[in-house]
Design an enzyme around this catalytic site. Structure first.
Site, PDB file in Angstrom:
ATOM      1  N   TYR A  16       0.816  -1.221   0.000  1.00 22.81           N
ATOM      2  CA  TYR A  16       0.000   0.000   0.000  1.00 22.81           C
ATOM      3  C   TYR A  16       0.852   1.274   0.000  1.00 22.81           C
ATOM      4  O   TYR A  16       0.614   2.179   0.803  1.00 22.81           O
ATOM      5  CB  TYR A  16      -0.956   0.023   1.210  1.00 22.81           C
ATOM      6  CG  TYR A  16      -1.678  -1.273   1.446  1.00 22.81           C
ATOM      7  CD1 TYR A  16      -2.688  -1.700   0.583  1.00 22.81           C
ATOM      8  CD2 TYR A  16      -1.342  -2.093   2.518  1.00 22.81           C
ATOM      9  CE1 TYR A  16      -3.349  -2.902   0.784  1.00 22.81           C
ATOM     10  CE2 TYR A  16      -1.996  -3.303   2.724  1.00 22.81           C
ATOM     11  CZ  TYR A  16      -2.988  -3.699   1.855  1.00 22.81           C
ATOM     12  OH  TYR A  16      -3.629  -4.883   2.069  1.00 22.81           O
ATOM     13  N   TYR A 144     -12.251  -7.360   6.748  1.00 24.71           N
ATOM     14  CA  TYR A 144     -11.118  -7.422   5.812  1.00 24.71           C
ATOM     15  C   TYR A 144     -10.862  -8.888   5.500  1.00 24.71           C
ATOM     16  O   TYR A 144     -10.700  -9.703   6.404  1.00 24.71           O
ATOM     17  CB  TYR A 144      -9.850  -6.782   6.403  1.00 24.71           C
ATOM     18  CG  TYR A 144      -8.686  -6.931   5.449  1.00 24.71           C
ATOM     19  CD1 TYR A 144      -8.546  -6.080   4.350  1.00 24.71           C
ATOM     20  CD2 TYR A 144      -7.767  -7.970   5.592  1.00 24.71           C
ATOM     21  CE1 TYR A 144      -7.520  -6.249   3.437  1.00 24.71           C
ATOM     22  CE2 TYR A 144      -6.733  -8.147   4.683  1.00 24.71           C
ATOM     23  CZ  TYR A 144      -6.611  -7.283   3.608  1.00 24.71           C
ATOM     24  OH  TYR A 144      -5.605  -7.466   2.699  1.00 24.71           O
ATOM     25  N   ASP A 245     -13.832 -16.617   8.352  1.00 22.46           N
ATOM     26  CA  ASP A 245     -12.456 -16.285   7.982  1.00 22.46           C
ATOM     27  C   ASP A 245     -11.645 -16.199   9.268  1.00 22.46           C
ATOM     28  O   ASP A 245     -11.677 -15.186   9.975  1.00 22.46           O
ATOM     29  CB  ASP A 245     -12.456 -14.964   7.213  1.00 22.46           C
ATOM     30  CG  ASP A 245     -11.051 -14.516   6.835  1.00 22.46           C
ATOM     31  OD1 ASP A 245     -10.085 -15.101   7.356  1.00 22.46           O
ATOM     32  OD2 ASP A 245     -10.939 -13.569   6.036  1.00 22.46           O
ATOM     33  N   LYS A 274      -2.015 -17.202   7.768  1.00 22.66           N
ATOM     34  CA  LYS A 274      -1.119 -16.484   8.672  1.00 22.66           C
ATOM     35  C   LYS A 274      -0.350 -17.401   9.637  1.00 22.66           C
ATOM     36  O   LYS A 274       0.643 -17.985   9.266  1.00 22.66           O
ATOM     37  CB  LYS A 274      -1.910 -15.423   9.440  1.00 22.66           C
ATOM     38  CG  LYS A 274      -2.279 -14.219   8.566  1.00 22.66           C
ATOM     39  CD  LYS A 274      -2.774 -13.090   9.434  1.00 22.66           C
ATOM     40  CE  LYS A 274      -3.247 -11.896   8.605  1.00 22.66           C
ATOM     41  NZ  LYS A 274      -2.175 -11.061   8.123  1.00 22.66           N
TER      42      LYS A 274
END
Ligand SMILES: Cc1ncc(COP(=O)(O)O)c(C=O)c1O
Length: 423
Positions: A16, A144, A245, A274
């Site tokens: 980003y 997200y 998620d 992760k």
């Protein structure tokens, strides 16, 4: 600035950032335990666990050994037509440790892809039941789920990237993020909004996707398990698949192995990533039930996905060892200790003039400020204080490796106090 950093700045995108005016980067040469060592010799106590995945810390002897051992055998083989022990044993461990209805595992290379696969599973499932009109997704604001297109389409429409990609993003259904906090009874507005949306649109909805209990990069928001139980019951009633998620929450971060355990619910599809590999290598997994797995092939079809690095043996081997460390270790006691220290030490900033709210859950501590923080300036303050903390928007947060001791954690919370005083 040395040559390497100058090259980095000129030629390499960091997350980003722009190529024309990037945020500064710090040059890492090694990391060990909870310490990240910079090229100039400074050592930083890590408050981020490398975006929440290095739960056992860095350069861990058993994790290193798992990779070295597998490396002697093979670093990688394709998963099309071939299989191997690390993948089989990791799948066995995942099936054993996740809620019992989840019996089938799809390995893929990153969390975002695990979400894409979950979406495909849901869409293919309804397609194979001759219900192709069930092709929309329902989610909650503030979520997200990753940066690929399917995942982006269910990220928060304001803080996510909807504006930029609107013409090509599928339009899904959103309800407000739950206002019911952990410990509170379910707020009637939360209950009604999701129920109304499902009642009205369920014939078009393939799946409801959300992050259980903790919304991560969409705003570091914690909500009550009662909301998740309610959503679970509604999905059942309206025949909508529930996708959880757990990419950020899985493997202990919230104080339970998986956040869905706070509500005692089992999803139809679960995404993991992760911390699955202890933060060593990129590998993720999407798990589902026999109903969904068999349903996908009810029309003779197959699940249409197959990434090159699916079930990479090194990643599977280190993931297995990471799970073994969780199994034999004291992670839960560590997370509980981190939680109480975060509550006490970050809690003292609740009255600070720059602070809107402090919240903690498991090994997660969040200080929300009134205004967006100057990331580069704070990063520099943190590095000078010998810590690595990377805030975003109005959120200065900690998600340290579980192995952090109380002195190092204190250094992190103290540095946040100093940073707040500059705002
Ligand atoms: C809840 C959640 N889902 C999905 C993702 C995307 O994972 P990855 O960055 O591995 O693609 C993230 C990453 O932050 C996440 O927190």
């Amino acid at each position: 600035m040395n040559d390497a950093l100058a090259f980095d700045r000129r030629h390499i995108w960091h997350p980003y950032t722009s190529m024309t005016d990037p945020l500064p980067t710090y040059h890492v040469v090694s990391a060990d335990g909870v310490r990240i060592r910079l090229a100039d010799g400074r050592e930083l106590v890590d408050g981020m666990a490398s975006w929440w995945c290095a739960i056992h810390g860095y350069n861990h002897p058993q994790l290193n050994a798992a990779i070295l051992n597998q490396l002697q055998k093979t670093a990688h083989v394709m998963f099309g037509g071939l299989t191997h022990e690390p993948a089989i044993e990791l799948a066995r461990a995942l099936v054993d440790m996740t809620p019992s209805p989840l019996q089938h595992v799809f390995f893929c290379d990153s969390g975002s892809v695990a979400v894409e696969v979950a979406i495909k599973m849901a869409l293919q499932f309804w397609g194979a039941q001759a219900r192709p009109e069930k092709h929309r997704l329902l989610t909650i604001r503030g979520g997200y789920h990753g940066d690929t297109f399917g995942a982006m389409s269910v990220c928060d429409p304001v803080t996510g990237m909807h504006e930029r990609f609107r013409p090509v993003l599928p339009e899904h259904l959103f309800v407000d993020r739950p206002r019911t906090r952990p410990g509170e009874p379910l707020h009637p507005t939360d209950a009604e909004q999701i129920e109304r949306t499902l009642a009205e649109h369920h014939t078009q909805i393939a799946a409801l996707i959300l992050e259980p209990i903790v919304q991560g990069a969409g705003g570091m928001w914690f909500y009550a398990p009662e909301y998740l139980s309610h959503v679970h019951a509604l999905c059942h009633r309206y025949d909508v698949l529930l996708v959880l998620d757990e990419i950020a929450t899985g493997f202990g971060r919230t104080g339970r192995l998986f956040a869905c355990e706070h509500a005692g619910v089992a999803p139809d599809i679960m995404c993991l990533g992760k911390a699955m590999t202890g933060g060593y290598l990129s590998q993720a997994a999407t798990l589902t039930t026999s109903r969904v797995a068999e349903g996908i092939s009810a029309d003779g079809g197959v699940l249409m996905h197959g990434p090159t690095f699916m079930a990479n043996p090194l990643a599977c081997a280190v993931a297995l060892q990471s799970i073994e460390l969780l199994r034999v270790g004291t992670w839960q006691a560590r997370v509980t200790a981190i939680e109480s220290q975060l509550r006490e030490e970050l809690g003292q900033y609740a009255g600070h003039h720059a602070v809107a709210e402090v919240r903690t859950l498991g090994a997660i501590g969040v200080v929300e400020t009134h205004d967006a923080v100057p990331v580069a300036a704070l990063q520099q303050i943190f590095v000078e204080a010998g810590v690595w903390i990377r805030p975003f928007n109005k959120l200065i947060y900690l998600m340290p490796p579980f192995v952090i001791d109380s002195d190092d954690l204190h250094q992190l919370t103290t540095a946040i106090g100093s940073a707040l005083d500059t705002l």
